[in-house]
Write a protein that holds these residues in place. Structure first.
Motif, PDB file in Angstrom:
ATOM      1  N   LYS A  56      15.707 -38.471 -35.230  1.00 55.06           N
ATOM      2  CA  LYS A  56      14.613 -37.556 -35.586  1.00 55.06           C
ATOM      3  C   LYS A  56      14.756 -37.050 -37.022  1.00 55.06           C
ATOM      4  O   LYS A  56      13.799 -36.517 -37.598  1.00 55.06           O
ATOM      5  CB  LYS A  56      14.575 -36.379 -34.615  1.00 55.06           C
ATOM      6  N   TYR A  57      15.939 -37.203 -37.597  1.00 52.50           N
ATOM      7  CA  TYR A  57      16.138 -36.883 -39.013  1.00 52.50           C
ATOM      8  C   TYR A  57      16.031 -38.123 -39.884  1.00 52.50           C
ATOM      9  O   TYR A  57      15.575 -38.059 -41.022  1.00 52.50           O
ATOM     10  CB  TYR A  57      17.514 -36.239 -39.238  1.00 52.50           C
ATOM     11  N   HIS A  58      16.470 -39.255 -39.342  1.00 53.30           N
ATOM     12  CA  HIS A  58      16.550 -40.490 -40.120  1.00 53.30           C
ATOM     13  C   HIS A  58      15.172 -41.009 -40.522  1.00 53.30           C
ATOM     14  O   HIS A  58      14.915 -41.244 -41.716  1.00 53.30           O
ATOM     15  CB  HIS A  58      17.295 -41.555 -39.313  1.00 53.30           C
ATOM     16  N   HIS A  59      14.301 -41.194 -39.550  1.00 51.08           N
ATOM     17  CA  HIS A  59      13.012 -41.839 -39.828  1.00 51.08           C
ATOM     18  C   HIS A  59      12.122 -41.027 -40.775  1.00 51.08           C
ATOM     19  O   HIS A  59      11.554 -41.603 -41.726  1.00 51.08           O
ATOM     20  CB  HIS A  59      12.287 -42.135 -38.514  1.00 51.08           C
ATOM     21  N   PRO A  60      11.967 -39.713 -40.592  1.00 48.57           N
ATOM     22  CA  PRO A  60      11.145 -38.956 -41.565  1.00 48.57           C
ATOM     23  C   PRO A  60      11.716 -38.991 -42.986  1.00 48.57           C
ATOM     24  O   PRO A  60      10.966 -39.145 -43.964  1.00 48.57           O
ATOM     25  CB  PRO A  60      11.163 -37.530 -40.995  1.00 48.57           C
ATOM     26  N   ALA A  61      13.040 -38.854 -43.106  1.00 46.99           N
ATOM     27  CA  ALA A  61      13.653 -38.836 -44.441  1.00 46.99           C
ATOM     28  C   ALA A  61      13.507 -40.191 -45.129  1.00 46.99           C
ATOM     29  O   ALA A  61      13.157 -40.260 -46.322  1.00 46.99           O
ATOM     30  CB  ALA A  61      15.128 -38.454 -44.332  1.00 46.99           C
ATOM     31  N   LEU A  62      13.775 -41.283 -44.388  1.00 47.21           N
ATOM     32  CA  LEU A  62      13.651 -42.617 -44.982  1.00 47.21           C
ATOM     33  C   LEU A  62      12.201 -42.956 -45.302  1.00 47.21           C
ATOM     34  O   LEU A  62      11.913 -43.678 -46.265  1.00 47.21           O
ATOM     35  CB  LEU A  62      14.241 -43.663 -44.035  1.00 47.21           C
TER      36      LEU A  62
END
Length: 360
Positions: A56-62
């Motif tokens: 849930k942190y990885h996809h928005p940031a990338l």
């Protein structure tokens, strides 16, 4: 030999082995280590991410990083980016995973200006503190893998003997990350190490199937036995005995080859059964002296004739196909439509002249 061939051309030879019957054997097929290691950072990482709360942190940031990189390819947006951070953004290449690491690392270096970028580019989102924290940890987690890939794909002073020490060092550096107290990516470390050990199991177990890679590392002055864990005396003795046996066999074969029936004097005619012990003593002495030599430069091989020949024999191969891919890439540039009538000889010369000019 065909008379049409130019007799002045140098012959190129393929390094082959022979079995006991004298039959020629093709060299052992080597898998591209950099490709296998890339799977650790792509396929394995994505599988680990699926079962982690960090997704849930990885996809928005990338996703935010990807938008910026895509805009950097447009002339007007690229000008805005250059005016703010005084450089262009690195665009990730799908066939080269470490370019994604380089791209995100560059953005983190300019993290203080990221929201200025998004505002001046007219984007509707901003990088929040969670995004920055996660991307910082992501770069820290992936740095050992990216450095290992860059190392394996290099062309300057790189040999097959670098492979096993690089893998052992990568494992150690991933273990060191446990001391960093990572908040978002700490749970990724153990699964990544497990995947690394699984994909390179033969190398970490030092199986007989990878004896050539072991010998390539041991006969390299930079590594010798330094890459073996200090506490593992069993592994160290096994590797040391392997090197001595190979050196002994090489000396023995070389000595037998030098014996010629047509040119034997009275002193050389006699062959004694104790001669095998002489081979063993000479091999043991040279290998031990080489391992105890603190000199790490390749020039020290000049003092050990047998070790130098074995170094050349086992370090001729490369652990990565990247240098060959670059070779074919430049070949495609040279073999352009306006050069379609190039002879094979001139084409080969132009390719290697271009490569030598770049990497000298």
């Amino acid at each position: 030999m065909d008379k049409d061939l130019n007799e002045d051309n140098e012959l190129s030879f393929l390094v082959v082995d022979e079995n006991d019957d004298g039959d020629i054997l093709l060299p052992q097929h080597l898998r591209c280590a950099s490709h296998t290691l890339s799977l650790l950072a792509t396929t394995d990482f994505q599988n680990i991410l699926k079962n982690s709360n960090a997704k849930k942190y990885h996809h928005p940031a990338l996703s935010k990083c990807s938008t910026l990189c895509n805009l950097s390819r447009k002339p007007k947006s690229s000008e805005v980016i250059s005016n703010i951070i005084n450089c262009s953004l690195i665009y990730p290449v799908i066939t080269r995973w470490n370019s994604l690491y380089d791209s995100i690392s560059q953005l983190i270096k300019h993290k203080a200006k990221l929201n200025t970028l998004t505002r001046d580019l007219g984007l509707k989102y901003q990088f929040n503190e969670t995004d920055i924290s996660y991307l910082t940890e992501f770069v820290l987690l992936m740095k050992p893998i990216a450095c290992a890939l860059d190392h394996l794909q290099s062309e300057s002073n790189f040999y097959y003997g670098h492979l096993i020490p690089t893998l052992f060092s990568l494992k150690s550096r991933l273990l060191i990350l446990k001391e960093q107290h990572l908040r978002y990516t700490f749970t990724f470390i153990d699964p990544l190490i497990t995947s690394l050990l699984k994909r390179f199991k033969l190398y970490f177990d030092l199986s007989p199937e990878v004896d050539k890679a072991i010998l390539a590392s041991c006969f390299h002055p930079t590594f010798k036995l330094r890459w073996i864990p200090e506490h593992d005396e069993i592994m160290k003795n096994r590797v040391k005995n392997l090197c001595i046996n190979i050196a002994e066999k090489y000396i023995e074969n070389s000595s037998h080859t030098e014996l010629s029936v047509d040119n034997v004097d009275d002193e050389d005619f006699l062959i004694f059964s104790s001669q095998e012990k002489c081979f063993d003593s000479r091999a043991n002495l040279e290998v031990v002296q080489f391992f105890n030599n603190k000199n790490k430069a390749l020039t020290c091989l000049d003092s050990y004739s047998t070790i130098k020949k074995l170094f050349i024999r086992y370090n001729t191969s490369l652990p990565s196909s990247a240098p060959f891919e670059r070779l074919f890439l430049f070949a495609g540039f040279i073999h352009a439509p306006n050069r379609s009538n190039l002879s094979n000889t001139n084409f080969e010369k132009l390719v290697f002249l271009k490569l030598n000019d770049i990497y000298r």
